[in-house]
Design a protein around this motif. Structure first.
Motif, PDB file in Angstrom:
ATOM      1  N   PRO A   1      -3.668  -2.923  -3.546  1.00 35.10           N
ATOM      2  CA  PRO A   1      -4.986  -2.320  -3.835  1.00 35.10           C
ATOM      3  C   PRO A   1      -5.668  -2.968  -5.039  1.00 35.10           C
ATOM      4  O   PRO A   1      -6.875  -3.179  -5.031  1.00 35.10           O
TER       5      PRO A   1
ATOM      6  N   GLU B   1      -5.463   3.168   1.317  1.00 27.17           N
ATOM      7  CA  GLU B   1      -5.136   1.852   0.760  1.00 27.17           C
ATOM      8  C   GLU B   1      -4.777   0.872   1.879  1.00 27.17           C
ATOM      9  O   GLU B   1      -5.199  -0.279   1.885  1.00 27.17           O
TER      10      GLU B   1
ATOM     11  N   TRP C   1       0.846  -1.200   0.000  1.00 30.46           N
ATOM     12  CA  TRP C   1       0.000   0.000   0.000  1.00 30.46           C
ATOM     13  C   TRP C   1       0.874   1.239   0.000  1.00 30.46           C
ATOM     14  O   TRP C   1       2.050   1.195   0.363  1.00 30.46           O
TER      15      TRP C   1
END
Lengths: 484, 484
Positions: free
Chosen positions: A357, A306, A301
């Motif tokens: 993500p 995220e 991330w």
């Protein structure tokens, strides 16, 4: 997420210096560390967890053959240790002696056990009265001490961890059967759980255990220099110990007889074997069945937003896996994903799951195998359990297959002594050759090449050719190699 | 079926000589045996299986608190052992020294570990750099050696089995929390699994571990003489070891600080405690949760025809139970049922199932509890699983309840020193009394009565009365007792 260190400290390459690679990978993967006590090593949690998984599985297999665990003293008084003459002669040079207890000098020095026949046999003599008391089948997990000044973690240390089994039988045949049975337990354990192919066979007279009638062994080929590693041994002790320790029983006809013994052991050397057989320039490759961590999940991330989503997915996937596999989620926030990939590769975790993500958006994870370079596979979250189960089995199979290929490719049938010398000098692997059975030929090769007969394999050809050394009629086909 | 021996050799009665009863029951139940090595005992398979079940459960509980297992060397060079002054002073009189390795005299003697702080702390110093490396939580299962000439199996032997936990922390508070947490793990383990009620508390300065800041303990009351047995201890070592072994770390502000340690251990003494607390004149009574055999099935038959039917039923019942409990069918044909009943009573198996021709005819088994004399219960075969599960739980509860009753009945609040002397002389149990906290009063009582302060219980009353010995203001209510 900081980028404090992008890569873990790099290993030396195997080709450049295999022995140094071994030392480095053991230390950097945190299997073991140097100790301030000369000749010994400290086994760190990651290395010990590996040993615990091995122990649990081998212990189960040993118990399935009817053996029970027990515990015998660490110390053996000198006079007791000296009763079996060959035994003391073989072990005396490597024994640590306790000579003082508290403030008092002992009347008689005590050996710190290098192996426990000499303390267990007197107990057998007490427990065995009648044929109805036989067989006695006992094992103990412990550490033993054999003096060693140049340690190498797991392979050769002053103190090492092992299990030692000891049995008593009414007949030589039964002892022989038990010695062979336990070798087969070891072979199956080492091949199935540790993915190490081995050659089972018998040791020559000069290489057998001090005090044994016959010693059986499983020999594995290491990577790098392709030397042999004796991975476990099983001894038919005949009635040698029965006679000197007076282990006698009344048979069904009321006649007094000496009993027969076996002993057999597997040590944490086998951890070193897994390192040397499966490892590569990036580090360890641990067989899934004994790996402390079978699957590591690494979140990827950039933003806090995220991070929240990714970590939620990590938690969900971990929840799906944790009942069936040993899974670890690496949530450290002071390390980059790249650093973590390298770190877990170094530690040999069989499967890595990356979750970023994009994976979250597509309800998937990215599966990366430690043993196949560059292969990445997207797996839907709903199928992750099945994919992991299948992949772990496949990794286990493929590690064994690679090791078997190495063993086969570096084993040659050798028909001239010159060729044997050449192969030993070139670290070319195992040389299979005919041998007349004489100690002279064996000693000559050892002196001239430093290779030894690793074993007389159980698997013998129908026709035996002439001895490689003296040219006389051969009796066996044997495996020559240098050994750790 | 022969009637070779109707009864197992009888035990001496507890009332006649409790100490001799202990020695006999340990040997006859085959928990342990004398060894030819002075000061040591051999742990036989039945005793070791008990220890294995204890280990498995305690290991699980320790790991649940975040601790990992590791392994450190058996030997500690003298100079390293001497670094913490109080530590060496406390342990020196009981250390075994290795002075020779192979043929060479060592330049410096090596201690065989009596406990491992002095070898583990130098490793901690190497592993700890930053606050991010903390805490470190490590445990090892091993044997340790403390010189002892008058051994008593499990309770006091030159070599004994235990686990020793060692941790490093950034703050004293965190070390204190860990020391208390592990004592609570021990308390819960010992009470829940071993059915031994204990009193948790703190040791006085004179009774604490050599080198510790504070020692916590759980104290149990044994049967017979009602003496105390220290069942496990947990130490907050403060920064004593951190300073001498230079375990330093950079805190979040980049400042160099000394780390704080704890250590904590539970040994196979607790096996002895179960023997002494639960046992009776017929032998052991093992708590079901750790008993190697939870249910024994004894077939009863006279004719070969009966035998076939009965053994078929035995096999069926064993099949019904074996996935959920540790069940053993005693099919020996050279022993009578009566002999077997006595033998399994001696060995403390919690539940016996008898199956005879009448049981077979009525599709039932006869259930007999080890802990309730003379009670026999017919149970339909169809309900045997449920009946056993319920009975085992009830036996576990009732062993704890009996032990708790003994503890309560033999604990008295004592308000005069004369009464304390009387009670100690009469082996009357624990005496709860107020103490001023001075080492003088403590030493006087110990010298005059041989009782010691077992602990300052965590459970303190609101008002503390005058010291039993000097009459000055009391600081604590403590437990006085003689101890093994």
């Amino acid at each position: 997420m900081t980028t404090e260190r992008k890569f873990v400290e790099e290993l030396i390459e195997q080709e450049d210096d295999f022995d140094r690679w071994y030392v480095e990978v053991v230390r950097k993967a945190e299997l073991a560390d140097d100790s301030p006590v000369r000749g010994t090593k400290v086994i760190r949690p990651y290395g010990f967890a590996l040993w615990e998984h091995m122990q649990a599985e081998l212990d189960r297999r040993i118990k399935e053959t009817g053996v029970q665990n027990a515990y015998f003293p660490l110390f053996i008084p000198k006079s007791m240790f000296e009763r079996e003459a060959e035994h003391i002669e073989g072990f005396a040079p490597e024994v640590a002696w306790v000579t003082r207890g508290g403030d008092k000098e002992l009347e008689e020095p005590w050996a710190v056990r290098p192996t426990s026949e000499a303390i267990i046999c007197p107990m057998f003599a007490r427990w065995v009265q009648s044929y109805r008391d036989l067989p006695i089948l006992i094992n103990q997990w412990c550490s033993v001490v054999r003096w060693e000044e140049r340690p190498r973690a797991f392979l050769r240390t002053l103190e090492f961890l092992w299990q030692e089994g000891h049995t008593v039988h009414a007949t030589l045949e039964e002892a022989e059967e038990r010695a062979r049975l336990m070798l087969e337990v070891y072979r199956d354990f080492v091949e199935t759980e540790l993915a190490l192919p081995v050659i089972p066979g018998q040791k020559t007279e000069s290489e057998k255990f001090a005090g044994a009638l016959r010693t059986y062994t499983i020999e594995a080929m290491m990577g790098g220099k392709h030397w042999a590693l004796q991975s476990a041994t099983s001894h038919n002790l005949g009635d040698h110990f029965g006679r000197v320790f007076e282990i006698q029983f009344l048979d069904a006809e009321g006649k007094r007889r000496y009993a027969f013994n076996t002993s057999w052991g597997l040590s944490h050397r086998t951890v070193g074997a897994m390192v040397m057989v499966h490892g590569d320039d990036r580090g360890l490759k641990l067989p899934p069945r004994v790996a402390p961590i079978q699957v590591v999940i690494v979140p990827i991330w950039r933003t806090d937003e995220e991070r929240a989503k990714v970590e939620e997915a990590v938690e969900r996937v971990r929840g799906l896996l944790r009942d069936s596999v040993r899974v670890h989620a690496d949530l450290r926030d002071d390390k980059t994903p790249g650093w973590k990939f390298n770190d877990w590769d170094l530690k040999g975790v069989p499967v890595r799951l990356e979750i970023g993500p994009r994976d979250v958006a597509q309800e998937q994870v990215t599966l990366v195998r430690r043993d196949v370079l560059g292969q990445r596979q997207a797996v839907p979250v709903s199928g992750v359990g099945a994919a992991i189960a299948e992949t772990l089995e496949d990794v286990q199979r493929s590690l064994f297959a690679s090791a078997k290929r190495m063993l086969d490719e570096h084993t040659e049938d050798v028909t001239s002594y010159d060729r044997l010398k050449e192969r030993v000098a070139a670290n070319a692997g195992f040389s299979r050759a005919f041998w007349c059975g004489s100690a002279e030929c064996e000693a000559r090769v050892k002196a001239e090449t430093r290779a030894t007969i690793r074993c007389i394999p159980f698997d013998q050809p129908e026709r035996i050719g002439a001895c490689l050394v003296c040219g006389e009629a051969g009796r066996y086909r044997v495996i020559w190699a240098r050994a750790y």
